[in-house]
Design a protein around this motif. Structure first.
Motif, mmCIF file in Angstrom:
data_model
loop_
_atom_site.group_PDB
_atom_site.id
_atom_site.type_symbol
_atom_site.label_atom_id
_atom_site.label_comp_id
_atom_site.label_asym_id
_atom_site.label_seq_id
_atom_site.Cartn_x
_atom_site.Cartn_y
_atom_site.Cartn_z
ATOM 1 N N ASP A 249 0.852 -1.190 0.000
ATOM 2 C CA ASP A 249 0.000 0.000 0.000
ATOM 3 C C ASP A 249 0.889 1.241 0.000
ATOM 4 O OD1 ASP A 249 -2.285 -1.528 0.069
ATOM 5 O OD2 ASP A 249 -2.600 -1.326 2.223
ATOM 6 N N HIS A 311 -9.927 3.015 -0.574
ATOM 7 C CA HIS A 311 -8.642 3.265 -1.228
ATOM 8 C C HIS A 311 -8.534 4.665 -1.825
ATOM 9 C CE1 HIS A 311 -8.719 -1.081 -0.783
ATOM 10 N NE2 HIS A 311 -7.406 -1.108 -1.027
ATOM 11 N N HIS A 316 -3.152 0.627 -3.773
ATOM 12 C CA HIS A 316 -2.833 -0.791 -3.514
ATOM 13 C C HIS A 316 -2.354 -1.408 -4.812
ATOM 14 C CE1 HIS A 316 -3.705 -4.971 -1.951
ATOM 15 N NE2 HIS A 316 -3.709 -5.174 -3.257
#
Length: 320
Positions: A249, A311, A316
């Motif tokens: 990440d 996100h 990611h």
């Protein structure tokens, strides 16, 4: 000789027209199209089976299909619920029609001429409903609203099913190419520590050393090219690619906050760089700003509740 008094023609017309109105509402007006698949159509179970057959070729879960499948299943549940309410609403309005038909004098005389007009036009006019009793008006309005809601949910379900089928067809078409690339990745010698000595400590987040050689190579190339405004996390205990070190990440903010405009642009640059170099680097999929990129296309991700889960605060990247 006893004669039967003639029936009031206007009253008869009014009562029968109300029955006609209700009939139009119950069966004549556009309702929900059939959401169940026909003989020549696929359903979500068939698509799921095809997806499961593809998972080995794509080295794991088809995360895009999983997202769409979840929306299909939710839409199916929503449609079942709204159609149940629609049936109940239809039954209520049918009772109104039955009562008015049996009691020709049960209507306000002011409605007689109105009920002789076109049924669909009459009940599409909100002003007409104001002449009915409040309870009747509310029941008929509820039927119309619920019918429209059911049609909207059914259309959404058809759209999601079409997206799911298109995705599976695209993945099946790319299957052989992906299998060949994965075989090539397995033969490559990937440096175990590609960024040793060139990555600042500030970029090294949780699970940094637990990334697989390929994921570490992807991570280090991105950090060396774009920097890291916040620590990059990789290995952690989870059921996804993080759990086996095949994902990292790239944080663009901290504490679940929306990134600054500069860091939002940086996240977009990083995701695009990973896409542009996906074949060379061995990128499996990317998630950024509530969208999933895999096998050449983006898919919207269902709302998971906050900026981190959706996100918006990190990119990611998963590797083969």
């Amino acid at each position: 000789m006893t004669t039967t008094p003639p029936r009031n023609p206007r009253g008869t017309r009014a009562a029968m027209s109300l029955a006609a109105v209700t009939t139009a509402l119950l069966i004549g007006l556009p309702g929900t199209a059939q959401a169940e698949p026909g003989d020549d159509e696929v359903d979500i179970d068939e698509l799921t089976q095809r997806a499961e057959e593809l998972e080995e070729s794509y080295d794991g879960e088809l995360i895009q299909f999983t997202e769409i499948k979840g929306r299909v299943e939710q839409a199916e549940e929503d449609l079942e619920e709204v159609e149940s309410r629609l049936d109940a609403s239809r039954a209520g309005v049918s009772t109104i029609a039955s009562a008015q038909y049996k009691n020709e004098t049960g209507l306000d005389p002011a409605l007689h001429a109105m009920f002789s007009s076109d049924p669909e036009e009459m009940f599409s006019d909100a002003a007409t409903l104001s002449y009915l009793g409040q309870s009747q008006s509310e029941q008929i309005s509820e039927l119309i609203d619920t019918r429209d809601e059911a049609a909207e949910v059914a259309e959404g379900l058809r759209t999601e099913m079409a997206d799911a089928e298109e995705l599976i067809e695209d993945l099946e078409a790319q299957r052989e190419d992906v299998e060949e690339r994965i075989a090539e990745y397995e033969e490559e010698q990937v440096p175990e520590t590609p960024g040793t000595g060139s990555i600042p400590d500030s970029a090294m987040g949780w699970g940094w050393s637990g990334a697989t050689p390929r994921m570490a190579a992807i991570r280090d190339e991105i950090v060396m090219r774009f920097g890291a405004p916040y620590p990059v996390g990789c290995l952690r205990s989870s059921a996804d690619d993080h759990g086996v070190g095949q994902a990292c990440d790239f944080m663009m903010s901290s504490g679940g906050a929306i990134p600054s405009a500069e860091n939002q642009a940086l996240g977009t640059q990083i995701s695009q760089y990973a896409i542009d170099n996906a074949d060379r680097l061995g990128v499996k999929y990317i998630i950024w700003e509530q969208q999933i990129w895999q096998a050449g296309s983006w898919t919207w991700m269902s709302d998971r509740g906050d900026n981190t889960q959706n996100h918006y605060d990190h990119v990611h990247i998963s590797s083969y």
